[in-house]
Design a protein around this motif. Sequence first.
Motif, PDB file in Angstrom:
ATOM      1  N   VAL A   1      24.306 -60.382 -14.839  1.00  0.00           N
ATOM      2  CA  VAL A   1      23.796 -60.014 -14.631  1.00  0.00           C
ATOM      3  C   VAL A   1      22.819 -59.289 -15.337  1.00  0.00           C
ATOM      4  N   LYS A   2      23.447 -57.661 -15.140  1.00  0.00           N
ATOM      5  CA  LYS A   2      22.329 -56.944 -15.411  1.00  0.00           C
ATOM      6  C   LYS A   2      22.018 -56.491 -17.133  1.00  0.00           C
ATOM      7  N   GLN A   3      23.170 -57.050 -17.783  1.00  0.00           N
ATOM      8  CA  GLN A   3      23.182 -56.840 -19.008  1.00  0.00           C
ATOM      9  C   GLN A   3      22.678 -58.002 -19.845  1.00  0.00           C
ATOM     10  N   LEU A   4      22.301 -58.538 -19.435  1.00  0.00           N
ATOM     11  CA  LEU A   4      22.091 -60.573 -20.112  1.00  0.00           C
ATOM     12  C   LEU A   4      20.516 -60.916 -19.474  1.00  0.00           C
ATOM     13  N   LEU A   5      20.152 -60.401 -18.185  1.00  0.00           N
ATOM     14  CA  LEU A   5      18.774 -60.845 -17.989  1.00  0.00           C
ATOM     15  C   LEU A   5      17.899 -59.820 -18.109  1.00  0.00           C
ATOM     16  N   PRO A   6      16.888 -60.488 -17.998  1.00  0.00           N
ATOM     17  CA  PRO A   6      15.631 -58.868 -18.110  1.00  0.00           C
ATOM     18  C   PRO A   6      14.946 -58.655 -17.194  1.00  0.00           C
ATOM     19  N   ASP A   7      14.741 -58.046 -16.552  1.00  0.00           N
ATOM     20  CA  ASP A   7      13.483 -57.296 -14.987  1.00  0.00           C
ATOM     21  C   ASP A   7      12.731 -59.085 -15.332  1.00  0.00           C
ATOM     22  N   SER A   8      13.365 -59.010 -13.327  1.00  0.00           N
ATOM     23  CA  SER A   8      12.367 -60.008 -13.353  1.00  0.00           C
ATOM     24  C   SER A   8      12.633 -59.928 -11.898  1.00  0.00           C
ATOM     25  N   LYS A   9      12.025 -60.819 -10.352  1.00  0.00           N
ATOM     26  CA  LYS A   9      12.568 -60.953  -9.426  1.00  0.00           C
ATOM     27  C   LYS A   9      13.908 -61.622  -9.317  1.00  0.00           C
ATOM     28  N   GLU A  10      13.751 -62.402  -9.971  1.00  0.00           N
ATOM     29  CA  GLU A  10      14.985 -63.243  -9.769  1.00  0.00           C
ATOM     30  C   GLU A  10      16.561 -61.889 -10.157  1.00  0.00           C
ATOM     31  N   LYS A  11      16.776 -61.438 -10.366  1.00  0.00           N
ATOM     32  CA  LYS A  11      17.340 -60.503 -10.952  1.00  0.00           C
ATOM     33  C   LYS A  11      17.669 -59.686  -9.508  1.00  0.00           C
ATOM     34  N   THR A  12      16.213 -59.058  -9.032  1.00  0.00           N
ATOM     35  CA  THR A  12      16.893 -57.939  -8.110  1.00  0.00           C
ATOM     36  C   THR A  12      17.665 -59.018  -6.985  1.00  0.00           C
ATOM     37  N   GLU A  13      16.915 -60.692  -6.233  1.00  0.00           N
ATOM     38  CA  GLU A  13      17.829 -61.274  -5.931  1.00  0.00           C
ATOM     39  C   GLU A  13      19.223 -61.490  -5.487  1.00  0.00           C
ATOM     40  N   LEU A  14      19.116 -61.788  -7.004  1.00  0.00           N
ATOM     41  CA  LEU A  14      20.917 -62.386  -8.020  1.00  0.00           C
ATOM     42  C   LEU A  14      21.253 -60.916  -7.031  1.00  0.00           C
ATOM     43  N   PHE A  15      21.533 -59.595  -7.360  1.00  0.00           N
ATOM     44  CA  PHE A  15      21.876 -58.901  -6.856  1.00  0.00           C
ATOM     45  C   PHE A  15      22.130 -58.879  -5.596  1.00  0.00           C
ATOM     46  N   GLY A  16      21.411 -58.993  -4.634  1.00  0.00           N
ATOM     47  CA  GLY A  16      21.253 -59.838  -3.469  1.00  0.00           C
ATOM     48  C   GLY A  16      22.548 -60.877  -3.017  1.00  0.00           C
ATOM     49  N   LEU A  17      22.092 -61.315  -3.447  1.00  0.00           N
ATOM     50  CA  LEU A  17      23.178 -63.290  -3.260  1.00  0.00           C
ATOM     51  C   LEU A  17      24.449 -62.173  -3.361  1.00  0.00           C
ATOM     52  N   ILE A  18      24.700 -61.711  -4.494  1.00  0.00           N
ATOM     53  CA  ILE A  18      25.878 -61.617  -5.185  1.00  0.00           C
ATOM     54  C   ILE A  18      27.100 -60.857  -3.872  1.00  0.00           C
ATOM     55  N   SER A  19      25.565 -59.157  -3.749  1.00  0.00           N
ATOM     56  CA  SER A  19      26.161 -58.552  -2.865  1.00  0.00           C
ATOM     57  C   SER A  19      26.899 -59.259  -1.257  1.00  0.00           C
ATOM     58  N   ALA A  20      25.884 -59.931  -0.967  1.00  0.00           N
ATOM     59  CA  ALA A  20      25.912 -61.025   0.344  1.00  0.00           C
ATOM     60  C   ALA A  20      27.130 -62.007   0.340  1.00  0.00           C
ATOM     61  N   PHE A  21      27.614 -62.402  -0.590  1.00  0.00           N
ATOM     62  CA  PHE A  21      28.612 -63.135  -0.917  1.00  0.00           C
ATOM     63  C   PHE A  21      29.568 -63.282   0.025  1.00  0.00           C
ATOM     64  N   PRO A  22      30.748 -61.723   0.111  1.00  0.00           N
ATOM     65  CA  PRO A  22      32.035 -61.539   0.461  1.00  0.00           C
ATOM     66  C   PRO A  22      31.076 -61.272   2.034  1.00  0.00           C
ATOM     67  N   PHE A  23      29.907 -60.621   2.430  1.00  0.00           N
ATOM     68  CA  PHE A  23      30.272 -60.869   3.711  1.00  0.00           C
ATOM     69  C   PHE A  23      29.852 -61.907   4.690  1.00  0.00           C
ATOM     70  N   VAL A  24      28.580 -62.321   4.066  1.00  0.00           N
ATOM     71  CA  VAL A  24      28.953 -64.309   4.386  1.00  0.00           C
ATOM     72  C   VAL A  24      30.498 -64.869   4.444  1.00  0.00           C
ATOM     73  N   LEU A  25      30.870 -64.497   3.192  1.00  0.00           N
ATOM     74  CA  LEU A  25      32.900 -65.215   3.406  1.00  0.00           C
ATOM     75  C   LEU A  25      33.510 -64.425   4.822  1.00  0.00           C
ATOM     76  N   LYS A  26      33.707 -63.611   4.742  1.00  0.00           N
ATOM     77  CA  LYS A  26      34.026 -63.007   6.347  1.00  0.00           C
ATOM     78  C   LYS A  26      34.181 -64.058   6.864  1.00  0.00           C
ATOM     79  N   GLU A  27      32.563 -63.471   7.135  1.00  0.00           N
ATOM     80  CA  GLU A  27      31.949 -64.205   8.418  1.00  0.00           C
ATOM     81  C   GLU A  27      32.317 -65.339   9.010  1.00  0.00           C
ATOM     82  N   HIS A  28      32.986 -66.547   8.064  1.00  0.00           N
ATOM     83  CA  HIS A  28      31.916 -68.220   7.733  1.00  0.00           C
ATOM     84  C   HIS A  28      33.952 -68.062   8.298  1.00  0.00           C
TER      85      HIS A  28
END
Lengths: 287, 287, 287, 287, 287
Positions: free
Chosen positions: A100-127
């Motif tokens: 995501v860092k390499q391929l996407l230009p800076d944008s709101k989506e890029k920031t949100e993507l970092f957040g969502l990718i980081s969130a996945f492990p937390f979400v998974l473990k409690e699921h």
Amino acid sequence: MPKKNFAQSTFFLIFSYKGYLVKRLAVDLLWIAIPTTILCAIHELGHVDIETNFTLPGLMGAILGILLVFRNNTAYDRWWEARKVLGGLVNTSRNYALQVKQLLPDSKEKTELFGLISAFPFVLKEHLRSGVIYQELDFLDEEIIKELKNWDHVPNAVNQLIQVRLKSVYDRGEITDFQLLKLIENSDELIDIMGKCERIHKTPMPQSHTYLLRAYIYIYAIIMPLGLIENLEWWTIPAVIIIYYVAMSIVTISEEIEDPFGLDPNDLPVDNIANNIYKNIQEIITK
Amino acid sequence: MPKKNFAQSTFFLIFSYKGYLVKRLAVDLLWIAIPTTILCAIHELGHVDIETNFTLPGLMGAILGILLVFRNNTAYDRWWEARKVLGGLVNTSRNYALQVKQLLPDSKEKTELFGLISAFPFVLKEHLRSGVIYQELDFLDEEIIKELKNWDHVPNAVNQLIQVRLKSVYDRGEITDFQLLKLIENSDELIDIMGKCERIHKTPMPQSHTYLLRAYIYIYAIIMPLGLIENLEWWTIPAVIIIYYVAMSIVTISEEIEDPFGLDPNDLPVDNIANNIYKNIQEIITK
Amino acid sequence: MPKKNFAQSTFFLIFSYKGYLVKRLAVDLLWIAIPTTILCAIHELGHVDIETNFTLPGLMGAILGILLVFRNNTAYDRWWEARKVLGGLVNTSRNYALQVKQLLPDSKEKTELFGLISAFPFVLKEHLRSGVIYQELDFLDEEIIKELKNWDHVPNAVNQLIQVRLKSVYDRGEITDFQLLKLIENSDELIDIMGKCERIHKTPMPQSHTYLLRAYIYIYAIIMPLGLIENLEWWTIPAVIIIYYVAMSIVTISEEIEDPFGLDPNDLPVDNIANNIYKNIQEIITK
Amino acid sequence: MPKKNFAQSTFFLIFSYKGYLVKRLAVDLLWIAIPTTILCAIHELGHVDIETNFTLPGLMGAILGILLVFRNNTAYDRWWEARKVLGGLVNTSRNYALQVKQLLPDSKEKTELFGLISAFPFVLKEHLRSGVIYQELDFLDEEIIKELKNWDHVPNAVNQLIQVRLKSVYDRGEITDFQLLKLIENSDELIDIMGKCERIHKTPMPQSHTYLLRAYIYIYAIIMPLGLIENLEWWTIPAVIIIYYVAMSIVTISEEIEDPFGLDPNDLPVDNIANNIYKNIQEIITK
Amino acid sequence: MPKKNFAQSTFFLIFSYKGYLVKRLAVDLLWIAIPTTILCAIHELGHVDIETNFTLPGLMGAILGILLVFRNNTAYDRWWEARKVLGGLVNTSRNYALQVKQLLPDSKEKTELFGLISAFPFVLKEHLRSGVIYQELDFLDEEIIKELKNWDHVPNAVNQLIQVRLKSVYDRGEITDFQLLKLIENSDELIDIMGKCERIHKTPMPQSHTYLLRAYIYIYAIIMPLGLIENLEWWTIPAVIIIYYVAMSIVTISEEIEDPFGLDPNDLPVDNIANNIYKNIQEIITK
């Protein structure tokens, strides 16, 4: 791993650890101690002659051994497979963030993507436990969290939100057809990892094996005194308890590690892993 | 998995469970009990001196042990492989639905694709049993169901219908060359999963192993009394029955779990899995 | 592997090797020797009659055997998996260098990429030990090393630097979209390898298994003399020590090889592997 | 798999099955019966006192057990791997046919491709036996069959013919660059499957294992009577024969299933699989 | 594999095969025979009463069994993995040649590519032995051979030469971007295969296991007579030798097959495989 001082690593830890197991097995041990004691009392006090033939327990012992090996190995295999899957989660998350860092230009989506990718492990473990803890996700936007709360299956939701963002970046023409699909492949990988965790978590051992093993150990412990009482007399009681304890400790540990996503002493450090992924992605973003 | 109250989980369940096994093994147990009883009667009542040497059963017991371990492990391996394959089915279905949602513009085909992807698990599970149950597919169009009824191999049919729809979307130029092939890869995956299920379902163990194991257990149970009768006298009968029962319970359970797509007590929850996939895809569509 | 002269390979090496193990186990052996000696003294000097029944140790011995097999096999499996992962590192590095050589036109980035790819194995191995040794990376530019020093997770850093360079070559239009992603796939592979090494390095065996095995061996060694003392008298002491030593040697070696990235005598030749990769890449560059 | 009536499934089949094995082992059994009988005769008739110590056979028995387990498991692993490979053949063929159907416009090549894909399993199975049976390929054009007859390695030939046809469709511009390579990937898969079959078929077990196991069983059967004769007297002869028979039956079955492409009773249903593939592809074509 | 005539396959081959092993183990057997003989002499001639207790060897025997199983299985696993890798070499080479044939227009490079692909297996096998034999490569151009002689790591060289030729075909625009990378994937596969072979060849078992097993067998053989001498008297000597021989034969064979690329009797037919690949590629070229 260097061996520590014996007195420290082995001698004392045994008892603390055993204490933990003893607590778990306490009720069972009573159920074994009582009939054995009765038998001993009859034999010793009543001067009743009890047939002593150890052959039968010996044969049963062999079959029991087969089942114990099986139980121990399959439980460990699950534990280790779960560990591999979590290792895959670490890698995929890192890769996803790097791409995501390499391929996407800076944008709101890029920031949100970092957040969502980081969130996945937390979400998974409690699921895999009792339900998502939204306090852990405070690095996400309010808006996204609100969206997630509409879903039953939160990890699926995170994935879909990721794909929506990728799609809108693609629709703006900032990434190519090919790059989109490469990025989505990481999502597929995350879904795959989630599926494997769910499989390990939701599939108990065939009931037949679980019940039979416990039943046979119990029956074995009931029959065993017949072969020991002549020689050991009152010592039969501790002997039977030790054997029962040792056999059941393997069963108990197997039950503990075969679903390793919980909070038992031997479960995998799922929380640490989620935090590490978060830290790694932060490092990737900022540098 | 926390250990439940002993009395509940072990003591009582043993008997309910055993009842189930006892029913299965009842006829066999008779076949064993009769010759053993005859032997005991001759020995005890006829005062005939029977050679007691336990060495032979001991040696045979070792080889029997080898075969029992083998039987148990291979059956479990199949069961677990089947579980993995079904886990893969869950993932692939989710992925497929997510990708269809993201990549395809709204159209009749898109709706039909969601239906067909949801239908595949239902179709597959009944294909592995006795034949597709069309009532389960009431979420599909009449027209599609009519088409499916023309086929012998319904899962293949569902796949082809999926590919036909993808092709017509592609022919209208709504997805690229590359996207078409990415989507079709999911179909390949479904076919792959189906093939693995069919392999597990259709391949019995080599007959040699199945027959020989049963034969050797039987022979063993016939010879065994010779080594026990001197010590155990009339108790030889329950002893032989217990050993035979324990050994055969492993064989019986192995036979049950090695084809895990049926409706036996230890089979996999195939129906639940199909329903879950349906629910997951519904959630993906609506949100 | 041809067998060497017996006297050389077996007879003498045993003792040198054993010396190494003896040192490790010395303290433990004392803890075993003392109670055994006391028991022997009581029996022999005090003329106290000690119940001799070897059945109990025999049963425990079987369960111990199960746990030893398990311990030995899982440790070796890790060791061999680690070896496979390192083999993958060799291949991926070679492939990466070959592809960079073929696909990229000459440029500053190309040279740096060769350096970074060569640096990865060095960085990885020390990351798994105590921290990167920058002297080993003297073939890298000052500037790059300075950049690496800013990171906690240096292997991740090397990967990001590789991807940055690939990106800027791509931005100059010297490689196509497709070639970029093919090259990045190698980076994904490197991250994957790193993740597997970290998994093996950071995941200890379930504590239950480690503690219980040591505990049971110890208890076994304490009970064992009861079954030997009648026959062996004073010879019980060396007998118990030999058995304890043999059992513990399996445990000790297992602990040594299950984290094979260190500097223990049986660990993998990680340094050699890193150097070989460096040499291979040099050969690829220059010819 | 529901257990059938005992009398039917076990009791009678044992003998029919055993008859088959007995035939195979008949000569060997003679070689064992003769020395055992001589020994018994000397002991019983000659009143010669023979040393009876069962320890030696006991020790050898353990090592024999190790080798028997090993033999049985590796043979089964091959058998199961072969089954997996054939399952892969079914899937790949279905996929290939489906993709050809979807991606190619109608043409002479398309028809021929269906034929060639259907022919591959027939060609492969006979290639693993004694040579291709061209009668089975009557659904192919005369011309193609003539071409195939020029080749030594017919499965390779079928593959090349497939690729030639794909190439000429591609040269006419009816499929894209990308589609061509996707289609060829299926051919790669078929070659891969063929290679795995050849590997299993052509690689015998290391001779050392095969010979040593047979040798040790034989030696064991010669020494064994020394430990039985005192107790069993003339019954030693059937006892030795039973043990030898049971051990050798594992060896014999292992030899049978480790090359499972032949026509032995326990070999895989290779012919059925080829016919099923043919039927599946017909269904795909016509609907 | 049909069982051959017993007399031929088993009875006589045992001795020829054993002869080969006996030679290998001759010196060791002396080292065992001498102390055993001394012990027997003391016992029989000196009328010294030697404590007979077989318990200790029994316990050690169990641990020895664990290590022997482990040794045997891991050695075989390597052997079989090596066989799989070589099978992969056959497939990849065939695929590579087929693809080169289909995708490349006729040119000098195409011819050279066929040569280089055929050369790779020859180069690889001798790289794993003592060094490349250039006589085997007489089908290559003088010029290419001269170039190869400049390299230390010849298989790497062959790969680079392949990629250089592909690159120049690509630079002339005769294949597309995508086709180039597909073709290079085969090279990656060859490098991967090479890496696996090197891993198996270069990684000895952990020394601990090798030494300890030999040491324990030796110690066991020294202690064993104490448990046999009372019963077997002078027959102790052959008994000990047989047990030692059987145990060591497993070790010796394991050492032989764990590095299967050499010329030992049980090594893989690496030369045949290379020749077959050459013939297959010739057939692909000419037809």
